[in-house]
Design a protein around this motif. Structure first.
Motif, PDB file in Angstrom:
ATOM      1  N   VAL A  90       0.842  -1.200   0.000  1.00 34.00           N
ATOM      2  CA  VAL A  90       0.000   0.000   0.000  1.00 34.00           C
ATOM      3  C   VAL A  90       0.876   1.249   0.000  1.00 34.00           C
ATOM      4  CG1 VAL A  90      -1.731   1.308   1.309  1.00 34.00           C
ATOM      5  CG2 VAL A  90      -1.934  -1.175   1.103  1.00 34.00           C
ATOM      6  N   ALA A  91       1.940   1.239   0.816  1.00 30.02           N
ATOM      7  CA  ALA A  91       2.838   2.392   0.880  1.00 30.02           C
ATOM      8  C   ALA A  91       3.469   2.651  -0.484  1.00 30.02           C
ATOM      9  CB  ALA A  91       3.919   2.151   1.932  1.00 30.02           C
ATOM     10  N   HIS A  92       3.955   1.604  -1.136  1.00 32.25           N
ATOM     11  CA  HIS A  92       4.575   1.758  -2.451  1.00 32.25           C
ATOM     12  C   HIS A  92       3.565   2.293  -3.470  1.00 32.25           C
ATOM     13  CE1 HIS A  92       7.229   0.995  -5.823  1.00 32.25           C
ATOM     14  NE2 HIS A  92       6.236   0.342  -6.420  1.00 32.25           N
ATOM     15  N   ALA A  93       2.348   1.729  -3.451  1.00 38.23           N
ATOM     16  CA  ALA A  93       1.322   2.148  -4.411  1.00 38.23           C
ATOM     17  C   ALA A  93       0.933   3.614  -4.224  1.00 38.23           C
ATOM     18  CB  ALA A  93       0.087   1.262  -4.281  1.00 38.23           C
ATOM     19  N   LEU A  94       0.970   4.086  -2.974  1.00 42.29           N
ATOM     20  CA  LEU A  94       0.614   5.480  -2.688  1.00 42.29           C
ATOM     21  C   LEU A  94       1.819   6.427  -2.748  1.00 42.29           C
ATOM     22  CD1 LEU A  94      -1.834   4.975   0.322  1.00 42.29           C
ATOM     23  CD2 LEU A  94      -2.434   5.564  -2.038  1.00 42.29           C
ATOM     24  N   GLY A  95       3.011   5.861  -2.895  1.00 44.47           N
ATOM     25  CA  GLY A  95       4.214   6.690  -2.922  1.00 44.47           C
ATOM     26  C   GLY A  95       4.541   7.286  -1.559  1.00 44.47           C
ATOM     27  N   ARG A  96       4.231   6.542  -0.498  1.00 43.10           N
ATOM     28  CA  ARG A  96       4.489   7.012   0.864  1.00 43.10           C
ATOM     29  C   ARG A  96       5.392   6.027   1.584  1.00 43.10           C
ATOM     30  NH1 ARG A  96      -1.188   8.704   3.554  1.00 43.10           N
ATOM     31  NH2 ARG A  96       0.219   9.133   5.289  1.00 43.10           N
ATOM     32  N   ARG A  97       6.006   6.489   2.666  1.00 44.37           N
ATOM     33  CA  ARG A  97       6.812   5.608   3.497  1.00 44.37           C
ATOM     34  C   ARG A  97       5.881   4.775   4.392  1.00 44.37           C
ATOM     35  NH1 ARG A  97       8.727  10.155   5.617  1.00 44.37           N
ATOM     36  NH2 ARG A  97       8.668   9.194   7.662  1.00 44.37           N
ATOM     37  N   PRO A  98       6.203   3.495   4.626  1.00 44.94           N
ATOM     38  CA  PRO A  98       5.364   2.674   5.503  1.00 44.94           C
ATOM     39  C   PRO A  98       5.172   3.298   6.888  1.00 44.94           C
ATOM     40  CG  PRO A  98       6.909   1.273   4.330  1.00 44.94           C
ATOM     41  CD  PRO A  98       7.290   2.705   4.014  1.00 44.94           C
ATOM     42  N   GLU A  99       6.228   3.963   7.396  1.00 45.45           N
ATOM     43  CA  GLU A  99       6.129   4.585   8.726  1.00 45.45           C
ATOM     44  C   GLU A  99       5.052   5.668   8.758  1.00 45.45           C
ATOM     45  OE1 GLU A  99       9.182   4.668   6.964  1.00 45.45           O
ATOM     46  OE2 GLU A  99       9.691   2.708   7.788  1.00 45.45           O
ATOM     47  N   SER A 100       4.911   6.420   7.654  1.00 45.60           N
ATOM     48  CA  SER A 100       3.902   7.488   7.647  1.00 45.60           C
ATOM     49  C   SER A 100       2.491   6.899   7.639  1.00 45.60           C
ATOM     50  CB  SER A 100       4.105   8.421   6.449  1.00 45.60           C
ATOM     51  OG  SER A 100       3.713   7.800   5.241  1.00 45.60           O
ATOM     52  N   ILE A 101       2.310   5.760   6.952  1.00 45.89           N
ATOM     53  CA  ILE A 101       0.996   5.109   6.959  1.00 45.89           C
ATOM     54  C   ILE A 101       0.726   4.516   8.332  1.00 45.89           C
ATOM     55  CG2 ILE A 101      -0.336   3.191   6.013  1.00 45.89           C
ATOM     56  CD1 ILE A 101       0.906   3.815   3.319  1.00 45.89           C
ATOM     57  N   ARG A 102       1.732   3.870   8.916  1.00 44.17           N
ATOM     58  CA  ARG A 102       1.569   3.288  10.249  1.00 44.17           C
ATOM     59  C   ARG A 102       1.197   4.378  11.254  1.00 44.17           C
ATOM     60  NH1 ARG A 102       5.988   0.071  10.310  1.00 44.17           N
ATOM     61  NH2 ARG A 102       4.871  -1.810   9.825  1.00 44.17           N
ATOM     62  N   SER A 103       1.835   5.526  11.146  1.00 43.80           N
ATOM     63  CA  SER A 103       1.545   6.648  12.037  1.00 43.80           C
ATOM     64  C   SER A 103       0.121   7.170  11.824  1.00 43.80           C
ATOM     65  CB  SER A 103       2.559   7.770  11.794  1.00 43.80           C
ATOM     66  OG  SER A 103       2.247   8.889  12.555  1.00 43.80           O
ATOM     67  N   PRO A 108      -6.394  -1.381   8.989  1.00 45.64           N
ATOM     68  CA  PRO A 108      -5.654  -2.608   8.699  1.00 45.64           C
ATOM     69  C   PRO A 108      -6.130  -3.774   9.562  1.00 45.64           C
ATOM     70  CG  PRO A 108      -4.411  -1.276  10.214  1.00 45.64           C
ATOM     71  CD  PRO A 108      -5.668  -0.499   9.893  1.00 45.64           C
ATOM     72  N   VAL A 109      -5.608  -4.948   9.251  1.00 50.62           N
ATOM     73  CA  VAL A 109      -5.784  -6.130  10.090  1.00 50.62           C
ATOM     74  C   VAL A 109      -4.388  -6.654  10.399  1.00 50.62           C
ATOM     75  CG1 VAL A 109      -8.053  -6.767   9.235  1.00 50.62           C
ATOM     76  CG2 VAL A 109      -6.045  -7.600   8.058  1.00 50.62           C
ATOM     77  N   ARG A 110      -4.233  -7.274  11.541  1.00 48.71           N
ATOM     78  CA  ARG A 110      -2.941  -7.856  11.908  1.00 48.71           C
ATOM     79  C   ARG A 110      -3.021  -9.362  11.737  1.00 48.71           C
ATOM     80  NH1 ARG A 110       1.317  -5.538  13.972  1.00 48.71           N
ATOM     81  NH2 ARG A 110       1.127  -3.411  14.642  1.00 48.71           N
ATOM     82  N   VAL A 111      -2.023  -9.922  11.066  1.00 49.93           N
ATOM     83  CA  VAL A 111      -1.918 -11.366  10.894  1.00 49.93           C
ATOM     84  C   VAL A 111      -0.504 -11.752  11.280  1.00 49.93           C
ATOM     85  CG1 VAL A 111      -2.076 -13.293   9.286  1.00 49.93           C
ATOM     86  CG2 VAL A 111      -3.606 -11.331   9.015  1.00 49.93           C
ATOM     87  N   LEU A 112      -0.390 -12.549  12.351  1.00 49.97           N
ATOM     88  CA  LEU A 112       0.917 -12.997  12.836  1.00 49.97           C
ATOM     89  C   LEU A 112       1.884 -11.826  13.015  1.00 49.97           C
ATOM     90  CD1 LEU A 112       1.290 -16.203  10.640  1.00 49.97           C
ATOM     91  CD2 LEU A 112       0.542 -16.058  13.018  1.00 49.97           C
ATOM     92  N   GLY A 113       1.401 -10.738  13.587  1.00 50.77           N
ATOM     93  CA  GLY A 113       2.244  -9.589  13.883  1.00 50.77           C
ATOM     94  C   GLY A 113       2.520  -8.659  12.720  1.00 50.77           C
ATOM     95  N   ARG A 114       2.034  -8.986  11.544  1.00 53.78           N
ATOM     96  CA  ARG A 114       2.244  -8.134  10.371  1.00 53.78           C
ATOM     97  C   ARG A 114       0.970  -7.373  10.048  1.00 53.78           C
ATOM     98  NH1 ARG A 114       6.942  -9.212   7.512  1.00 53.78           N
ATOM     99  NH2 ARG A 114       7.976 -11.122   8.119  1.00 53.78           N
ATOM    100  N   VAL A 115       1.139  -6.202   9.425  1.00 52.67           N
ATOM    101  CA  VAL A 115       0.005  -5.344   9.094  1.00 52.67           C
ATOM    102  C   VAL A 115      -0.397  -5.554   7.642  1.00 52.67           C
ATOM    103  CG1 VAL A 115      -0.783  -2.959   8.927  1.00 52.67           C
ATOM    104  CG2 VAL A 115       0.730  -3.633  10.797  1.00 52.67           C
ATOM    105  N   TYR A 116      -1.674  -5.845   7.437  1.00 51.89           N
ATOM    106  CA  TYR A 116      -2.244  -6.029   6.102  1.00 51.89           C
ATOM    107  C   TYR A 116      -3.486  -5.161   5.956  1.00 51.89           C
ATOM    108  CZ  TYR A 116       0.621 -10.238   5.650  1.00 51.89           C
ATOM    109  OH  TYR A 116       1.665 -11.112   5.583  1.00 51.89           O
ATOM    110  N   PHE A 117      -3.885  -4.945   4.711  1.00 54.89           N
ATOM    111  CA  PHE A 117      -5.139  -4.272   4.408  1.00 54.89           C
ATOM    112  C   PHE A 117      -5.958  -5.197   3.522  1.00 54.89           C
ATOM    113  CE2 PHE A 117      -2.215  -0.828   5.290  1.00 54.89           C
ATOM    114  CZ  PHE A 117      -2.968   0.008   6.093  1.00 54.89           C
ATOM    115  N   GLU A 118      -7.288  -5.151   3.685  1.00 55.41           N
ATOM    116  CA  GLU A 118      -8.153  -5.915   2.786  1.00 55.41           C
ATOM    117  C   GLU A 118      -7.891  -5.417   1.362  1.00 55.41           C
ATOM    118  OE1 GLU A 118     -10.045  -8.438   3.523  1.00 55.41           O
ATOM    119  OE2 GLU A 118     -10.017  -8.297   5.706  1.00 55.41           O
ATOM    120  N   ARG A 119      -7.714  -6.330   0.420  1.00 56.15           N
ATOM    121  CA  ARG A 119      -7.407  -5.958  -0.968  1.00 56.15           C
ATOM    122  C   ARG A 119      -8.493  -5.061  -1.561  1.00 56.15           C
ATOM    123  NH1 ARG A 119      -3.916  -7.292  -4.716  1.00 56.15           N
ATOM    124  NH2 ARG A 119      -3.074  -9.044  -3.565  1.00 56.15           N
TER     125      ARG A 119
END
Length: 197
Positions: free
Chosen positions: A13-26, A37-48
């Motif tokens: 998602v960060a790459h597609a939006l041209g943003r840093r992952p940290e800025s999206i997480r923030s 988002p949803v968390r799966v095994l400690g990782r952050v995902y978004f519904e497609r």
């Protein structure tokens, strides 16, 4: 990069939006990002489906948590509303979804009421209550009624059974007709147990 069907990782998602992952997480932690988002095994995902809609610009500027909060605030005021205003003051229009999990669950619920385990099987996930909450946020009532039952150990229990109201069925019919949407066919594997109660 690991992939999960129907979900995309934060980095994608960060790459597609041209943003840093940290800025999206923030932005997610502040509640200002338009999709949750949803968390799966400690990782952050978004519904497609949500990520695709975000990239198409289908989301309004109101962050997801604010949309959810407005529904909660309207629920608190339900005693002041007439029944015609809709449950919890929600919009009387189903906003629709392209998420295949939601579509499979809607096909199941249009066929008959379903228990939480059946919702999980139809969706292909183990988050039935969360999925149903998301469908409610999209404009459905989809009440859950507790029923008396006996579990496999012979103990009394009160499992929840989800169903669509008459208003839900009308809203779904209007949405499907207006957008030429077809739900997946209702097959025995959709019910998981062949439809047995």
């Amino acid at each position: 990069m690991s992939t999960i069907p129907d979900r995309v990782p934060l980095a994608w998602v960060a790459h597609a939006l041209g943003r840093r992952p940290e800025s999206i997480r923030s932005a997610v932690s502040r509640g200002t990002f338009p999709i949750l988002p949803v968390r799966v095994l400690g990782r952050v995902y978004f519904e497609r489906a949500d990520a695709d809609a975000l990239l198409r610009g289908d989301f309004d500027s109101q962050p997801a948590r604010e949309r959810a909060a407005s529904i909660t605030i309207n629920c608190r005021a339900r005693h002041r509303r007439s029944p015609a205003a809709g449950r919890c003051g929600m919009s009387m229009e189903f906003r629709g979804t392209g998420n295949p999990r939601y579509l499979r669950v809607l096909a199941l619920l249009l066929a008959r009421p379903a228990r939480r385990e059946e919702i999980d099987r139809a969706a292909g996930a183990l988050n039935g209550p969360d999925l149903m909450a998301n469908l409610r946020a999209l404009g459905l009532e989809a009440p859950c009624t507790r029923v008396d039952a006996i579990d496999r150990d012979g103990r009394e229990c009160r499992p929840g059974v989800y169903r669509l109201t008459g208003g839900d069925r009308r809203r779904l019919a209007e949405w499907m007709r207006g957008r030429h949407v077809r739900l997946p066919p209702v097959t025995p594997d959709l019910f998981g147990d062949g439809g047995a109660s």
